[in-house]
Design a protein around this motif. Sequence first.
Motif, mmCIF file in Angstrom:
data_model
loop_
_atom_site.group_PDB
_atom_site.id
_atom_site.type_symbol
_atom_site.label_atom_id
_atom_site.label_comp_id
_atom_site.label_asym_id
_atom_site.label_seq_id
_atom_site.Cartn_x
_atom_site.Cartn_y
_atom_site.Cartn_z
ATOM 1 N N SER A 176 -7.444 -31.160 13.285
ATOM 2 C CA SER A 176 -7.293 -31.129 14.739
ATOM 3 C C SER A 176 -6.566 -32.378 15.237
ATOM 4 O O SER A 176 -6.488 -33.383 14.531
ATOM 5 C CB SER A 176 -8.673 -31.073 15.390
ATOM 6 O OG SER A 176 -9.280 -32.345 15.282
ATOM 7 N N VAL B 131 -12.232 -29.266 20.128
ATOM 8 C CA VAL B 131 -12.177 -29.085 18.671
ATOM 9 C C VAL B 131 -13.255 -28.086 18.254
ATOM 10 O O VAL B 131 -13.049 -27.221 17.412
ATOM 11 C CB VAL B 131 -12.375 -30.424 17.935
ATOM 12 C CG1 VAL B 131 -12.445 -30.216 16.428
ATOM 13 C CG2 VAL B 131 -11.263 -31.393 18.281
ATOM 14 N N PRO B 135 -10.444 -24.484 19.747
ATOM 15 C CA PRO B 135 -9.442 -25.094 18.858
ATOM 16 C C PRO B 135 -8.012 -24.621 19.137
ATOM 17 O O PRO B 135 -7.068 -25.306 18.794
ATOM 18 C CB PRO B 135 -9.902 -24.681 17.462
ATOM 19 C CG PRO B 135 -10.783 -23.505 17.669
ATOM 20 C CD PRO B 135 -11.413 -23.673 19.013
#
Lengths: 342, 277
Positions: A176, B131, B135
């Motif tokens: 991420s 996250v 996402p």
Amino acid sequence: MTVILGYAATILIFFFTYNIFTLGLNIQFGYAGILNFTVITFMAVGGYVSAVLVMPHADTANGIYYILGLGLPWPIAALGGVLASGLLGLLIGQIALRRLRSDYLAIVTLATGTLLYGLAGNVTSMFDGWQGLFNVPQPFAGFRNWTPLGYSIFFVIMAGIIFGLLWLFANRLYKSPLGRVMRAVRDDQDVVEAFGKNTFRIRMTAMVIGCMYIGVGGVLTIAYITALSPAGWTTGETFVVWAALLVGGRANNLGAVVGSFLVAVVFNESTRYLPQMPSHPNLIPDIRYILIGLAVILTIWFRPQGVIPERKNTFYEVPLGKDVNAKPGQTSLEADLAKVGE
Amino acid sequence: MTVTDTELVRQGSDRTTEYALQVSDLRKSFGGVAAVNGATFGIEKGTITGLIGPNGAGKSTVVNLISGSITPDSGSVKLNGEDITGLEPHEIGRKGLIRTFQISREYPEMTVLENLIVSAKDNPGEKLFNVMFRPKLGKRRDAELVQKALETLLTFGLYPLRNEYAANLSGGQKRLLELSRAVMAEPTVLLLDEPMAGVNPALIEKLGEHIVELNQKFGTTFVLVEHNLEIVEKICSEVVVVALGATLAVGTMAELRKNKAVVDAYLGGDVHERVGS
């Protein structure tokens, strides 16, 4: 056969919990460059807190003292243990992450760990001092009439599922943008800060997530062993986790798993079969530490990036083909590169 | 012809200019030594301004004070009219002032492409909540940033090196990387601390061209702390001279060369003999 299966189950549980510790440390050190030198303290806090939440009131008549003793169901107690680890990470982070970097941060974590170790041992009323907690109820033990082996296998599956979920999240975090900016902080904190990103918040996020991971490992450890005393979480244990991460390869979760397999399972279990010497009862544990130390030295000497190094991240690219040649005065990339020189 | 200091220090004059950066009477002492002692200057919006001065004049301290790495004892810094004195570096960065460092500071263990992507502002994927639960937001932004980064790398001639670890770049390539990384953050003011240090002459030219191009294309205001006066003369419309922690003079290089105080303090005779010293 039952004995071998039971042994295998115990090793597997041990492997899974170590994986979780190493993943947690990897998020802190491998991703964000935080030198947490008191990994094992967070494991202990997670374990202790979950235990006092799940255990009944302390039997003070028989000289057993601990706080709470709420007799909560295990999932809630486990969650409590994990949150306690995260909270301790938050507190230490408030002190250590705000101003301190690398080595100073390492000293603060080490000192805090030693402090809490002394506290847990000497303040008997908290977690029964040096004697530690024992007879901790096992999770779902009353669920059905388990045979010892059946329960072990059940525990392996449960630990495996928990590890699997944590593994998936650790990988998602790595890929991420948050994981990427953590790695940037690891590489150069000042530059990330200059680019308008709050590095304290980023490091704190890694710190707390990592501590919660380690806390999960602690919760599983005490739930399976049913006991934990300060002798089980000495400072040296922290460096076993560190060794696992460094040997396996930091910033790569697969490396973390390989490392904890090599260090925690192979070294730990192989040394178990060395012949005992009654005159030197500490010889075998010492040999274990020597072997682990040797593995770290050899790794740093010959393969500093670890057995499985951090892999290079590439991205899906929509081809720029047309643009590459369309720029005026730019016939080819090679021409442009030549101008860069060197 | 001698020009007096008051004429040269144009900050506070009645010209109706818009300032990107205003530094007023900035002071900072380290253990009794005044590193910056009343530095005062204004940087016009959309210009390329040089900040020069002898070693130890306090240029780096001024840069650190502006960017928030250290807090001033007194004085103020205004960014686009807004007081930013004493803010944290990341708060100043967010407001659009991006600085680079004297020594190239890339993220060595990340690829060139990652170095650029991570430098963009406001990636929703940098929030833990996103996250965990959203996402896709981060992935979508990443996909946009990859393309933007690739185009930027193409402009800077680093495209073929995009998947190389930044640590493996040459000194000159690292300078280009720093500049292209700064572009990703879309700054309003770009403060470059000795961007030409340790760079070969051909690449100095090229870096200069890139700076001019970015200035014209995006209207980015540039402040260049630089010892290479040749390039300063070439691309800077105005130059601020700092000596002994205070502003000595402001003007074009041509004007400054006629200023006795500046010549004595820094230039010392023929400018071109001192280039790169």
